[in-house]
Every structure is written in structure tokens, then in C-alpha cells.
Motif scaffolding. Structure first.
Motif, PDB file in Angstrom:
ATOM      1  N   GLU A  79       3.126  62.961  77.332  1.00 24.43           N
ATOM      2  CA  GLU A  79       3.956  62.020  76.400  1.00 24.43           C
ATOM      3  C   GLU A  79       4.471  62.813  75.354  1.00 24.43           C
ATOM      4  OE1 GLU A  79       3.702  57.441  74.593  1.00 24.43           O
ATOM      5  OE2 GLU A  79       2.048  58.427  75.922  1.00 24.43           O
ATOM      6  N   PHE A  80       3.480  63.550  74.696  1.00 31.88           N
ATOM      7  CA  PHE A  80       3.895  64.153  73.218  1.00 31.88           C
ATOM      8  C   PHE A  80       4.107  65.601  73.319  1.00 31.88           C
ATOM      9  CE2 PHE A  80       0.937  60.463  72.693  1.00 31.88           C
ATOM     10  CZ  PHE A  80       1.738  59.837  71.881  1.00 31.88           C
ATOM     11  N   ARG A  86      12.119  59.180  61.495  1.00 33.65           N
ATOM     12  CA  ARG A  86      11.497  57.890  61.605  1.00 33.65           C
ATOM     13  C   ARG A  86      12.213  56.718  61.498  1.00 33.65           C
ATOM     14  NH1 ARG A  86       8.385  60.525  57.424  1.00 33.65           N
ATOM     15  NH2 ARG A  86       6.492  61.398  58.175  1.00 33.65           N
ATOM     16  N   LYS A  87      13.379  56.816  60.980  1.00 28.68           N
ATOM     17  CA  LYS A  87      14.579  55.774  61.006  1.00 28.68           C
ATOM     18  C   LYS A  87      15.111  55.457  62.332  1.00 28.68           C
ATOM     19  CE  LYS A  87      18.994  54.133  58.766  1.00 28.68           C
ATOM     20  NZ  LYS A  87      19.888  54.411  57.909  1.00 28.68           N
ATOM     21  N   GLU A  88      15.299  56.509  62.944  1.00 27.51           N
ATOM     22  CA  GLU A  88      16.021  56.384  64.243  1.00 27.51           C
ATOM     23  C   GLU A  88      14.876  55.791  65.290  1.00 27.51           C
ATOM     24  OE1 GLU A  88      19.225  56.102  66.182  1.00 27.51           O
ATOM     25  OE2 GLU A  88      19.201  57.419  64.327  1.00 27.51           O
ATOM     26  N   LEU A 122      10.220  51.722  68.371  1.00 25.08           N
ATOM     27  CA  LEU A 122       8.720  52.490  68.245  1.00 25.08           C
ATOM     28  C   LEU A 122       7.994  52.272  67.049  1.00 25.08           C
ATOM     29  CD1 LEU A 122      10.102  55.823  70.038  1.00 25.08           C
ATOM     30  CD2 LEU A 122       8.887  53.851  71.171  1.00 25.08           C
ATOM     31  N   GLY A 123       8.564  51.773  66.092  1.00 18.00           N
ATOM     32  CA  GLY A 123       7.800  51.342  64.531  1.00 18.00           C
ATOM     33  C   GLY A 123       6.354  51.004  64.738  1.00 18.00           C
ATOM     34  N   ARG A 124       6.143  50.102  65.903  1.00 19.62           N
ATOM     35  CA  ARG A 124       4.860  49.322  65.925  1.00 19.62           C
ATOM     36  C   ARG A 124       3.850  50.239  66.494  1.00 19.62           C
ATOM     37  NH1 ARG A 124       6.484  43.071  66.500  1.00 19.62           N
ATOM     38  NH2 ARG A 124       7.794  42.875  64.865  1.00 19.62           N
ATOM     39  N   PHE A 134       3.175  56.500  66.417  1.00 23.05           N
ATOM     40  CA  PHE A 134       4.518  56.508  65.984  1.00 23.05           C
ATOM     41  C   PHE A 134       4.748  58.059  65.203  1.00 23.05           C
ATOM     42  CE2 PHE A 134       7.545  56.243  62.395  1.00 23.05           C
ATOM     43  CZ  PHE A 134       8.705  55.871  62.926  1.00 23.05           C
ATOM     44  N   GLU A 135       3.634  58.693  64.496  1.00 26.28           N
ATOM     45  CA  GLU A 135       4.015  59.777  63.717  1.00 26.28           C
ATOM     46  C   GLU A 135       3.921  60.967  65.018  1.00 26.28           C
ATOM     47  OE1 GLU A 135       4.847  60.727  60.952  1.00 26.28           O
ATOM     48  OE2 GLU A 135       4.894  58.586  60.508  1.00 26.28           O
TER      49      GLU A 135
END
Length: 432
Positions: free
Chosen positions: A285-286, A386-388, A394-396, A400-401
Motif C-alpha cells: 500500500e505504501f 496534503r491538501k490534495e 484521506l485526511g482522517r 495519512f503522512e
């Protein structure tokens, strides 16, 4: 558009789910149940219903033209009357299923469930399904699923690996890909079983996009996972799974979400709501595709058999390829990611176009390429990324990072691909 499931017709093990739209389009689907009949009566019937639902969704997805019947050139409004044996259970979870499918395909799904009696089919036995398995992997014939199989088989393991596939004979390529990739795994032939690829195809074939294909893959895998009480592994590099938009115009529904983390999470919620929780994991996934190649547990086998896998999304459009004998078009994003992942290695893949040819073409066939180099040309800060990602929902997530870092690594990998190309000075200058 309104679509109604008419009936289930069974001829031996060939199941046709008949349906039609109010425009007269035949939205039915044919399924070869000769192997999947093993699971009927052995796993919860709601999982079999979920499989039938996935095939109907695929039939509709492939038969209704987006260009002719969409609201905005992409999204279709689909009101479906679906007939299942567990109709009440699915009605209670209607909102979850509708939302999951809407996210996956980029359409507006509204499914109403009615009860039906599905024809009984003769039971079958599959000797291999009585053996022990450690996990079930999706096996598409692509390089990522090939690496996923290698990584399990080359590592210490106590139980076998089960591979599942499906194909649509109206789309040339996947079945041969799966056979070639399976044959390339022969050094581990005693340690895996490939459930014969399931034939599922629409009666009408009017739409080439098939965002719902992964839903079928996972519902087939869920039958195996439930029977053997094991988890499902979806081997897909993080760059493709996340599918970070290359431009604002690619931000919406037209972004592929077949293995997106939000889709997988929604599907896990649906399975739990059907009282059949199944663990679904993407261990890559990453990771970029290049990271998957570098970390492959039998890299020698991978590099020696690269040409037995296929990653291309447009290889059947040979009329647009300079080299019409190539196995990959060389211009779609899956081809870009594949080419980038193999920089520094001997790449046995043949590509229909070079980057220099695409740069000087400046036509429709080079749309993906120009979207990519425009994306690489941008000076994106971490906050821009991050904004995109927050816009994408995905922000929650606690991870996220990690997605921020993945986007940065993906950009660097694509830039390295351009730097490694010969006769590409104009592209290098443009990207900066």
C-alpha cells in the motif's frame, strides 16, 4: 437509467443472469460456475449473493456506454432492481453498498433488492480446496500480482498459496497473461494452487472502462477466504492504488479506484455488515512499483520472467502504437509506472512508443504522458500534497503522512525514468 434483473438461467454450470435497461440495452452477464459451484452450501449464502451482485455490476458497467449515457461525460445514474436470495440482508445494507459502488466506478448507484429463487446446480468437488492455505491472492497476470505471489512463495511458509483470477473473453489478453504468469511460477509449483480463472462476461460490450473488475476479483477471493478461514491479499503498488491525480481534471470520478484504500475499507465494512468479516490487506500500500521490484524476495525469477506479465491498460489499441508488435502501449500510466520501476534493470518489456515519440506527438494518444510530465513539472510542496489528499478523503486516516511520502517517492521514481531515457532532452528540460 433503470435496469431490472429478469431471471437466473442455468444450463449445466453456465449461469446467465438476464437483465435489461429501460433503453433496451441487454445488460445481462454470463458466468462459468463449473468451479465456483464448489462453494455453494459450503460458505454463507450471502457471500454467493455478493458474488452474483459483483457480476451484475460488472455486466452493467461494461454494457452501458459512458459517453452516451453519462451525466457529465463520465458518471452514469443507475437505478437497479437486483434479485437475490438474501434480499432483506442486502436491503438493510443498501446505503453502504451503493456508496461503495459509487466510489469504485464513479457512477451514482441506487440498488433495490427483491427476493428470488436461484436455480440449484449440481455440487462439484475440488480436491485442492481441501488442502491447507495460508492466504488467497488476487492474480491478474500483472507484474504486481506476480510479485505478490513470489513474495509469499519465496519466504518461509507452512501452508500453500491460493491464487484466484477471472477473465472476460471479450477483452483480449488477461487469460493468456494469467496462464503465462502461472507458468513462470513453476519453480514453486508444489506450493500454490491456481483456482482456474473464472469466465465472466457481459452479453453486450459497449464500454471499455471496467472500474468494477476488482469487485469481482475480491468476491471470488472471499469465497475461498471464508471456506479456508484465511485472509485476502490484494497485491498492488501504492502509486496505482492511491492514484494521486496528475491534474485537477483527473481529480474526480475518472480516477481509477480499483484497489484504493477507501474502496477496500468500504468493502470490508460491507462484509462485516453481512456478518462475514474477512481480512483484506495490500502489503504494498505504501510502496512504489520500483520498491516492489527492489524488495522482491526472488528478484532473479522476477527479472528473468518479466515478459510473462502484463501491466498495460491500452495494449489492445495497437492502431495508436508506433511498434504494433509491442506487448505494452508505452503511453498509459500503468506502462509509465512499469518502465520507471525497472530503471537500472534489464527490462524485457516491449513498449509501443518511446517517451520522445510521445513528446513530439502532442495528440490524443499522448494525453497520459503530458499529464504526467505536467505533474512532474509542478513544484509541489508537502502541504500541496496534503491538501490534495484531503480533497480525496484521506485526511482522517492514521496513515495519512505515509501517503504524503508515497506521492513524493512516486514523483522521484517517474523523474528518474525520464532522466534515464536517451534522446529525451526536451522532456528533461521541461520537467526541470
Amino acid at each position: 437509467m433503470r435496469i431490472t434483473i429478469d431471471q437466473y438461467d442455468l444450463n449445466g454450470y453456465r449461469l446467465r443472469i438476464k437483465s435489461h435497461s429501460d433503453t433496451g440495452i441487454d445488460t445481462g452477464v454470463d458466468i462459468d460456475m463449473s468451479n465456483l459451484a464448489f462453494f455453494i452450501g459450503r460458505v454463507p449464502s450471502c457471500l454467493v449473493d455478493l458474488f452474483y451482485l459483483s457480476t451484475v455490476v460488472y455486466g452493467i458497467d461494461r454494457s452501458i456506454s459512458r459517453s452516451l449515457y453519462s451525466l457529465d461525460g463520465w458518471s452514469r445514474e443507475l437505478h437497479v432492481t437486483m434479485k437475490l436470495s438474501n434480499h432483506e440482508l442486502f436491503m438493510r445494507n443498501k446505503e453502504k453498498v451503493d456508496n461503495m459502488l459509487s466510489f469504485l466506478t464513479g457512477d451514482i448507484w441506487d440498488i433495490h433488492y427483491e427476493r428470488t429463487e436461484i436455480p440449484e446446480m449440481a455440487s462439484v468437488d475440488i480436491r485442492e480446496m481441501h488442502e491447507g492455505y495460508g492466504q488467497v491472492n488476487l492474480f491478474s497476470g500483472g507484474m504486481d500480482s506476480f510479485i505478490g505471489a513470489i513474495d509469499y512463495l519465496a519466504a518461509p511458509h507452512e501452508k500453500k498459496l491460493c491464487l484466484i483470477s477471472h477473465y472476460d473473453h471479450k477483452m483480449k489478453g488477461p487469460l493468456d497473461d494469467q496462464k503465462d504468469a502461472q507458468n513462470a511460477l513453476q519453480p514453486y509449483s508444489n506450493d500454490f494452487y491456481h483456482l482456474p480463472s473464472v469466465a465472466i462476461f457481459p452479453i453486450s460490450s459497449n464500454e471499455k472502462t471496467c472500474r468494477s473488475r476488482s469487485f469481482i476479483f475480491i468476491t471470488i477471493a472471499s469465497l475461498v477466504a471464508s471456506w479456508k478461514q484465511i485472509g485476502i491479499v490484494v497485491p498492488e503498488n501504492g502509486s496505482v492504488s492511491l492514484n494521486f491525480p496528475l491534474s485537477p481534471s483527473r481529480r474526480g470520478a475518472c480516477s481509477t479506484r480499483t484497489t484504493h484504500v477507501l474502496f477496500v475499507n468500504q468493502l470490508k465494512e460491507v462484509l462485516a455488515s453481512l456478518n462475514t468479516p474477512i481480512e483484506i490487506e495490500n502489503p504494498y500500500e505504501f510502496q512504489t512499483k520500483g520498491t516492489m521490484v527492489r524488495n522482491c524476495k526472488n528478484q532473479e525469477l522476477l527479472l528473468d520472467t518479466l515478459d510473462k506479465t502484463n501491466s498495460c491498460g491500452k495494449r489492445n489499441m495497437r492502431q495508436h502504437m508506433t511498434d504494433k508488435t509491442a506487448s505494452h502501449c508505452g503511453r498509459c500510466m500503468p506502462c509509465m509506472y512499469r518502465r520507471a520501476s525497472l530503471i537500472g534493470y534489464k527490462d524485457l518489456t516491449t513498449y509501443g512508443d518511446t517517451l520522445a515519440q510521445l513528446y513530439h506527438d502532442k495528440g490524443e494518444r499522448s494525453d497520459d504522458f503530458f499529464a504526467m510530465i505536467n505533474f512532474l513539472h509542478l513544484k509541489l510542496s508537502d502541504d500541496d500534497i496534503r491538501k490534495e489528499l484531503r480533497i480525496a478523503g484521506l485526511g482522517r486516516l492514521d496513515t495519512f503522512e505515509k501517503y504524503v511520502q508515497l506521492v513524493k517517492e512516486t514523483r522521484e521514481e517517474l523523474k528518474a525514468m525520464i532522466l534515464a531515457q536517451e534522446n529525451c532532452e526536451d522532456v528533461k528540460r521541461y520537467v526541470g
